[in-house]
Design a protein around this motif. Structure first.
Motif, PDB file in Angstrom:
ATOM      1  N   ASP A  89      71.137  47.555  33.034  1.00 49.59           N
ATOM      2  CA  ASP A  89      71.204  46.026  33.274  1.00 49.59           C
ATOM      3  C   ASP A  89      71.162  46.390  35.300  1.00 49.59           C
ATOM      4  O   ASP A  89      71.613  47.591  36.198  1.00 49.59           O
ATOM      5  N   PHE A  90      70.190  45.474  35.564  1.00 51.15           N
ATOM      6  CA  PHE A  90      69.465  45.400  36.770  1.00 51.15           C
ATOM      7  C   PHE A  90      69.791  45.516  37.931  1.00 51.15           C
ATOM      8  O   PHE A  90      69.714  45.198  39.041  1.00 51.15           O
ATOM      9  N   SER A  91      71.088  44.320  37.629  1.00 43.54           N
ATOM     10  CA  SER A  91      71.789  43.556  38.724  1.00 43.54           C
ATOM     11  C   SER A  91      72.844  44.810  39.111  1.00 43.54           C
ATOM     12  O   SER A  91      72.906  44.069  40.443  1.00 43.54           O
ATOM     13  N   LYS A  92      72.971  46.259  39.210  1.00 43.34           N
ATOM     14  CA  LYS A  92      73.634  46.549  39.861  1.00 43.34           C
ATOM     15  C   LYS A  92      73.106  48.102  39.881  1.00 43.34           C
ATOM     16  O   LYS A  92      73.785  48.630  40.194  1.00 43.34           O
ATOM     17  N   SER A 141      77.035  52.889  45.210  1.00 45.90           N
ATOM     18  CA  SER A 141      77.846  53.986  45.638  1.00 45.90           C
ATOM     19  C   SER A 141      78.105  55.427  45.137  1.00 45.90           C
ATOM     20  O   SER A 141      77.932  55.287  43.929  1.00 45.90           O
ATOM     21  N   GLU A 142      78.314  56.180  45.366  1.00 41.53           N
ATOM     22  CA  GLU A 142      78.107  57.341  44.798  1.00 41.53           C
ATOM     23  C   GLU A 142      79.552  57.472  44.223  1.00 41.53           C
ATOM     24  O   GLU A 142      79.519  58.649  43.384  1.00 41.53           O
ATOM     25  N   LEU A 186      79.503  59.351  40.415  1.00 37.91           N
ATOM     26  CA  LEU A 186      80.609  59.902  39.382  1.00 37.91           C
ATOM     27  C   LEU A 186      80.751  59.621  38.399  1.00 37.91           C
ATOM     28  O   LEU A 186      81.178  60.393  37.824  1.00 37.91           O
ATOM     29  N   GLN A 187      81.400  58.317  38.473  1.00 43.31           N
ATOM     30  CA  GLN A 187      82.092  57.065  37.394  1.00 43.31           C
ATOM     31  C   GLN A 187      81.697  57.698  36.349  1.00 43.31           C
ATOM     32  O   GLN A 187      81.842  58.176  35.234  1.00 43.31           O
ATOM     33  N   ILE A 195      70.307  57.461  49.527  1.00 46.27           N
ATOM     34  CA  ILE A 195      70.271  57.691  47.843  1.00 46.27           C
ATOM     35  C   ILE A 195      70.539  59.302  47.935  1.00 46.27           C
ATOM     36  O   ILE A 195      70.824  59.192  46.047  1.00 46.27           O
ATOM     37  N   ALA A 196      70.043  59.883  48.398  1.00 45.03           N
ATOM     38  CA  ALA A 196      70.117  61.699  47.817  1.00 45.03           C
ATOM     39  C   ALA A 196      72.195  61.049  47.382  1.00 45.03           C
ATOM     40  O   ALA A 196      72.358  62.406  45.920  1.00 45.03           O
TER      41      ALA A 196
END
Length: 358
Positions: free
Chosen positions: A259-262, A285-286, A290-291, A328-329
């Protein structure tokens, strides 16, 4: 466990049959017949003029910096494996970072010129995940400011740009043949160039500077590939079409079902024949990364945060802020990608990610 990659291996019988040549002769290093054969076959496969097989993919960067007599500042990218920056510092030069393009993830060519100073001697740019840099713009800047260009093509084996090997660009290009790469010699690498005079410097430099058994061309180091490594490479080459096709199937499946919406994926530069070397996803988001990484790990699925951290943030570098690279990293994750990755495993990975994105 599903790791981010799995080394492709030919059969032991194939490898041993090739290695027997070295075994029978007792010549297992110092540029034996298998290394020479591998270099010739790689040249034909890639369509390059000159290459030198090496024992790893980092020494070519260091040798290139030394052979091109670089001093002072070298402009480079903060979004790469640490070897790119470490090689610059190891050779007593100073890395000057330029931020990256937010879609291609390569060095942003429009920001390079403002970073050039009287101390700048070269540009060392990375073809990130095998995605070519804007080589035309970089070459134009190098010519205008009389700079050398080194391309870190660790991920770029088999990539073509504008109909020719990506290794045909720059004063020197390098590649890694590490076991995690799609073409490998267990551990190894290579350096490429079009200029015969530069090639000779690289060649002597990778063999202690020897010019014959008793004479020396100049300063050198030991970066020679062994016959054991070359035998692995010779056993791997016939499988390259299979490897590329199978990796493409995995990437096509990801592209079709995620799903590329997010999510954001890497944008491959126009006029490129890519090699499907990695499958990076960029999350919003990071925290979300992580989740999802934790849930994947709970299912024994092990992606990799690659590249992380942004190299300008490493303590021994102390670079300036690079907002795009740092962002990005912190949000990029490479998913499992290798020959033999089953569709049921792909479906599991995708289902977890799509569910956790909601």
């Amino acid at each position: 466990m599903i790791n981010v990659t799995k080394t492709f291996l030919p059969s032991q019988e194939e490898y041993q049959a090739i290695l027997k040549t070295a075994w029978d002769s007792g010549w297992i290093t110092n540029r034996g017949v298998l290394v020479l054969e591998l270099e010739k076959k790689i040249k034909n496969y890639l369509g390059v003029a000159h290459l030198i097989a090496t024992t790893n993919g980092t020494l070519p960067l260091q040798i290139a910096i030394k052979a091109l007599k670089l001093k002072g500042e070298i402009i480079t990218t903060p979004f790469s494996y640490v070897a790119s920056t470490a090689s610059i510092i190891w050779e007593n030069c100073n890395p000057v970072f330029v931020d990256i393009h937010p879609e291609y993830l390569t060095i942003d060519e429009t920001k390079i010129e403002s970073a050039i100073t009287p101390k700048t001697t070269a540009i060392l740019a990375t073809h990130v995940f095998g995605n070519p840099c804007h080589v035309e713009a970089i070459e134009a800047l190098a010519k205008k400011h009389q700079l050398k260009v080194i391309y870190d093509g660790a991920h770029a084996f088999g990539v073509t740009y504008n109909g020719q090997s990506i290794f045909n660009y720059g004063n020197v290009s390098t590649c890694s043949f590490h076991s995690t790469k799609l073409f490998h010699t267990a551990e190894g690498g290579a350096m490429f160039c079009n200029d015969e005079a530069v090639f000779n410097k690289l060649f002597f430099a990778h063999n202690f500077g020897h010019d014959g058994p008793l004479d020396f061309f100049g300063l050198g180091i030991n970066a020679k590939m062994s016959e054991m490594q070359a035998a692995m490479g010779l056993a791997m080459l016939p499988y390259m079409d299979t490897i590329l096709n199978e990796r493409k199937k995995v990437i096509d499946f990801y592209n079709t079902h995620l799903d590329f919406s997010k999510l954001q994926s890497i944008k491959i530069r126009e006029n490129t024949r890519w090699n499907y070397s990695y499958y990076p996803l960029i999350f919003q988001s990071e925290e979300k990364l992580l989740q999802i990484e934790k849930v994947l790990n709970d299912y024994q699925i092990i992606p990799r945060r690659y590249f992380h951290p942004s190299l300008n943030t490493i303590k021994y570098v102390k670079g300036k802020k690079m907002p795009i690279s740092e962002s990005i990293a912190s949000r990029i994750l490479c998913l499992p990608l290798f020959v033999g990755l089953h569709q049921t495993d792909l479906e599991k990975i995708i289902a977890i990610i799509n569910k956790e994105l909601c």
